[in-house]
Design an enzyme around this catalytic site. Structure first.
Site, PDB file in Angstrom:
ATOM      1  N   HIS A 197      -7.057   4.372   2.748  1.00 36.18           N
ATOM      2  CA  HIS A 197      -6.515   4.211   1.392  1.00 36.18           C
ATOM      3  C   HIS A 197      -6.686   5.455   0.528  1.00 36.18           C
ATOM      4  O   HIS A 197      -6.255   5.475  -0.618  1.00 36.18           O
ATOM      5  CB  HIS A 197      -7.140   2.991   0.719  1.00 36.18           C
ATOM      6  CG  HIS A 197      -6.794   1.727   1.442  1.00 36.18           C
ATOM      7  ND1 HIS A 197      -5.637   1.028   1.206  1.00 36.18           N
ATOM      8  CD2 HIS A 197      -7.415   1.084   2.465  1.00 36.18           C
ATOM      9  CE1 HIS A 197      -5.578  -0.025   2.024  1.00 36.18           C
ATOM     10  NE2 HIS A 197      -6.648  -0.005   2.802  1.00 36.18           N
TER      11      HIS A 197
ATOM     12  N   LYS B 192       0.142   3.853   4.768  1.00 40.73           N
ATOM     13  CA  LYS B 192      -0.045   3.459   3.372  1.00 40.73           C
ATOM     14  C   LYS B 192       0.632   4.510   2.483  1.00 40.73           C
ATOM     15  O   LYS B 192       1.849   4.501   2.386  1.00 40.73           O
ATOM     16  CB  LYS B 192      -1.528   3.227   3.121  1.00 40.73           C
ATOM     17  CG  LYS B 192      -1.984   2.058   4.028  1.00 40.73           C
ATOM     18  CD  LYS B 192      -3.425   1.741   3.993  1.00 40.73           C
ATOM     19  CE  LYS B 192      -3.735   0.463   4.728  1.00 40.73           C
ATOM     20  NZ  LYS B 192      -3.575   0.496   6.188  1.00 40.73           N
TER      21      LYS B 192
ATOM     22  N   ASP C 157     -13.448   6.000   7.250  1.00 39.59           N
ATOM     23  CA  ASP C 157     -12.061   5.509   7.282  1.00 39.59           C
ATOM     24  C   ASP C 157     -11.403   5.878   5.954  1.00 39.59           C
ATOM     25  O   ASP C 157     -11.825   5.407   4.897  1.00 39.59           O
ATOM     26  CB  ASP C 157     -12.100   3.987   7.499  1.00 39.59           C
ATOM     27  CG  ASP C 157     -10.721   3.323   7.502  1.00 39.59           C
ATOM     28  OD1 ASP C 157      -9.804   3.829   6.821  1.00 39.59           O
ATOM     29  OD2 ASP C 157     -10.578   2.277   8.160  1.00 39.59           O
TER      30      ASP C 157
ATOM     31  N   ASN D 187       0.821  -1.217   0.000  1.00 40.35           N
ATOM     32  CA  ASN D 187       0.000   0.000   0.000  1.00 40.35           C
ATOM     33  C   ASN D 187       0.857   1.271   0.000  1.00 40.35           C
ATOM     34  O   ASN D 187       0.379   2.337   0.363  1.00 40.35           O
ATOM     35  CB  ASN D 187      -0.910   0.011   1.227  1.00 40.35           C
ATOM     36  CG  ASN D 187      -1.780  -1.220   1.296  1.00 40.35           C
ATOM     37  OD1 ASN D 187      -2.351  -1.628   0.288  1.00 40.35           O
ATOM     38  ND2 ASN D 187      -1.858  -1.841   2.457  1.00 40.35           N
TER      39      ASN D 187
ATOM     40  N   SER E  67     -10.776  -1.075   0.795  1.00 41.09           N
ATOM     41  CA  SER E  67      -9.413  -1.595   0.697  1.00 41.09           C
ATOM     42  C   SER E  67      -9.272  -2.763  -0.258  1.00 41.09           C
ATOM     43  O   SER E  67      -8.211  -2.970  -0.819  1.00 41.09           O
ATOM     44  CB  SER E  67      -8.916  -2.002   2.083  1.00 41.09           C
ATOM     45  OG  SER E  67      -9.774  -2.971   2.656  1.00 41.09           O
TER      46      SER E  67
ATOM     47  N   HIS F  20     -13.609  -2.360   7.083  1.00 46.55           N
ATOM     48  CA  HIS F  20     -12.430  -3.094   7.564  1.00 46.55           C
ATOM     49  C   HIS F  20     -12.699  -3.819   8.886  1.00 46.55           C
ATOM     50  O   HIS F  20     -13.485  -3.356   9.717  1.00 46.55           O
ATOM     51  CB  HIS F  20     -11.289  -2.090   7.768  1.00 46.55           C
ATOM     52  CG  HIS F  20      -9.966  -2.727   7.998  1.00 46.55           C
ATOM     53  ND1 HIS F  20      -9.381  -2.818   9.240  1.00 46.55           N
ATOM     54  CD2 HIS F  20      -9.117  -3.327   7.131  1.00 46.55           C
ATOM     55  CE1 HIS F  20      -8.215  -3.432   9.116  1.00 46.55           C
ATOM     56  NE2 HIS F  20      -8.031  -3.747   7.859  1.00 46.55           N
TER      57      HIS F  20
ATOM     58  N   GLU G 173     -15.955   3.534   4.498  1.00 52.10           N
ATOM     59  CA  GLU G 173     -14.594   3.876   4.077  1.00 52.10           C
ATOM     60  C   GLU G 173     -14.698   4.784   2.867  1.00 52.10           C
ATOM     61  O   GLU G 173     -15.654   4.670   2.099  1.00 52.10           O
ATOM     62  CB  GLU G 173     -13.818   2.596   3.687  1.00 52.10           C
ATOM     63  CG  GLU G 173     -13.628   1.662   4.855  1.00 52.10           C
ATOM     64  CD  GLU G 173     -12.881   0.363   4.497  1.00 52.10           C
ATOM     65  OE1 GLU G 173     -12.231   0.309   3.445  1.00 52.10           O
ATOM     66  OE2 GLU G 173     -12.972  -0.577   5.297  1.00 52.10           O
TER      67      GLU G 173
HETATM   68  N1  PMP Z   1      -8.621   0.609   7.866  1.00 54.38           N
HETATM   69  C1  PMP Z   1      -8.489   0.122   6.615  1.00 54.38           C
HETATM   70  C2  PMP Z   1      -9.542   0.417   5.608  1.00 54.38           C
HETATM   71  C3  PMP Z   1      -7.375  -0.672   6.303  1.00 54.38           C
HETATM   72  O1  PMP Z   1      -7.240  -1.184   5.074  1.00 54.38           O
HETATM   73  C4  PMP Z   1      -6.398  -0.917   7.285  1.00 54.38           C
HETATM   74  C5  PMP Z   1      -5.144  -1.717   7.050  1.00 54.38           C
HETATM   75  N2  PMP Z   1      -5.009  -2.497   6.023  1.00 54.38           N
HETATM   76  C6  PMP Z   1      -6.597  -0.396   8.561  1.00 54.38           C
HETATM   77  C7  PMP Z   1      -7.714   0.365   8.815  1.00 54.38           C
HETATM   78  C8  PMP Z   1      -5.611  -0.670   9.655  1.00 54.38           C
HETATM   79  O2  PMP Z   1      -4.527   0.217   9.551  1.00 54.38           O
HETATM   80  P1  PMP Z   1      -3.096  -0.190  10.112  1.00 54.38           P
HETATM   81  O3  PMP Z   1      -2.509  -1.100   9.078  1.00 54.38           O
HETATM   82  O4  PMP Z   1      -2.371   1.099  10.243  1.00 54.38           O
HETATM   83  O5  PMP Z   1      -3.304  -0.879  11.411  1.00 54.38           O
END
Ligand code: PMP
Length: 387
Positions: A212, A241, A209, A48, A184, A136, A180
């Protein structure tokens, strides 16, 4: 063997029988931005690190500098002795970047969601939670930690959300909508303006969220919430990311941040992020607003990849960003294609249940601004050859 270990072996066997046992495989990042696995250089379509900042010299230098000045660890949680001026200054920078009154840094995105959501739900017991069904795992974790019941709406289906709000939300003392801004595993985006209007109409708080989207989308990379200023109550995002570092933020009103400082257990009881992490974030925030050319290039690569997949007869869902799924369906087919692509020098991870719903196993292709059209074309050629 201890009782615990034999229970764990039985549990692992169950995971293996379901075809879902995973193992850790190292993938080393080279200074040129490639990834090596088993000694072979692979073109990275999986990480990412969308802007390539994890290898940027300015971030590395600032991390070194701040470590030299402040040490390797913060030594305590933020409310004890872990808060440096650097934390507060960076939080002010994040708030300015996001266009909010205030912001708070968390150790990780997982921790931010898992801590902020139950804290918010504790403020108004009985809050009805409405979550896009693809949010997520950390958001689902936060809801579960609160012991709250969630109403899941069909992915990006705002009509369904409205129906659920009308049916299940009206009698509740408060309502919280979770989504989001870039999903993701699908790379698609919700209609945030309409979502914000729905939230207003139903007197619901909106939590988005931006893991991304941060650094990649919106004016100066500020995320898609910047397109609906003042209308997202809780904006969460990560530094891990596109910003090339580690950690996460929650941004919103002063009241929101003051409350989380008091009530988010994953903030209160966790050691403050260390200077190296803060330094890298600080440097990324210097660079990211000026990276419009990189963002435009990344968007064009996304269009090119989607066009190529469509020509190969592969569905890419509703992707509109740097994340492009190539839908395969069956788990083993997705795994086999990913393995063949790795043989061909491409790192294109297969994503399968439970990360995505059964029958939607896919290659999750994540593009980087450091890549060129030739690399996207090479990936498409390899997919065509390997299928
Ligand atoms: N929210 C989303 C949408 C994610 O894709 C991710 C991680 N892949 C996270 C939260 C968690 O973030 P972190 O990797 O910093 O723990």
């Amino acid at each position: 063997m201890s009782t615990l270990d034999s229970l764990l072996h039985a549990a692992l066997d169950r995971i293996a029988r379901a075809g879902q046992r995973r193992v850790l495989r190292p993938a080393e990042a080279t200074p040129e931005g490639a990834i090596t696995r088993d000694g072979r250089a692979l073109i990275d379509f999986s990480s990412n690190d969308y802007l390539g900042l994890s290898r940027h010299p300015v971030l590395a230098e600032r991390a070194r500098e701040w470590t030299a000045r402040m040490g390797t660890g913060a030594g305590a949680s933020r409310l004890v002795t872990g808060t440096r001026e650097a934390h507060l200054a960076l939080e002010a920078r994040v708030a300015a970047f996001k266009g909010t009154e205030a912001a708070l840094i968390f150790a990780s995105g997982w921790q931010a969601n898992a801590a902020a959501i139950p804290a918010l739900l504790a403020a108004a017991p009985g809050t009805a939670v409405f979550a896009d069904r693809l949010v997520h795992a950390s958001m689902h974790g936060g809801i579960a930690a609160a012991g709250a019941r969630q109403h899941r709406f069909r992915h990006n289906d705002l009509d369904h959300l409205e129906t659920l709000l009308a049916e299940k939300g009206a009698a509740a003392p408060a309502r919280l909508i979770l989504t989001e801004s870039v999903f993701s595993m699908d790379g698609d985006v919700p209609d945030l303006a309409r979502l914000a209007a729905i939230a207003r109409r139903h007197d619901a708080a909106l939590y988005v969220d931006e893991a991304h989207a941060t650094g990649v989308l919106g004016p100066g990379g500020a995320g898609l919430s910047a397109g609906v200023p003042g209308q997202v109550d809780v904006i969460m995002g990560t530094f891990s990311k596109a910003l090339g570092g580690f950690g996460a933020y929650v941004a919103g009103s002063r009241a929101l941040i003051d409350y989380l400082v008091n009530a988010a257990s994953g903030f209160v009881f966790s050691t403050a992020p260390p200077p190296a992490v803060l330094g890298a974030i600080d440097a990324a925030l210097d660079l990211v607003p000026g990276m419009d050319a990189e963002r435009a290039h990344l968007a064009a690569l996304g269009d090119r990849l989607r066009g190529g997949l469509a020509r190969l007869g592969l569905d890419h869902g509703a992707s509109a960003t740097q994340i492009v799924p190539a839908m395969i369906g069956a788990e083993d087919a997705a795994m086999a294609l990913s393995a063949r692509l790795e043989q061909a020098g491409m790192l294109a991870s297969a994503i399968r249940p439970p990360t995505v719903p059964p029958g939607t196993s896919r290659l999750r292709l994540a593009l980087k601004a450091t890549q060129g059209e030739a690399q996207v074309d090479a990936l498409l050629a390899a997919i065509a050859a390997c299928r």
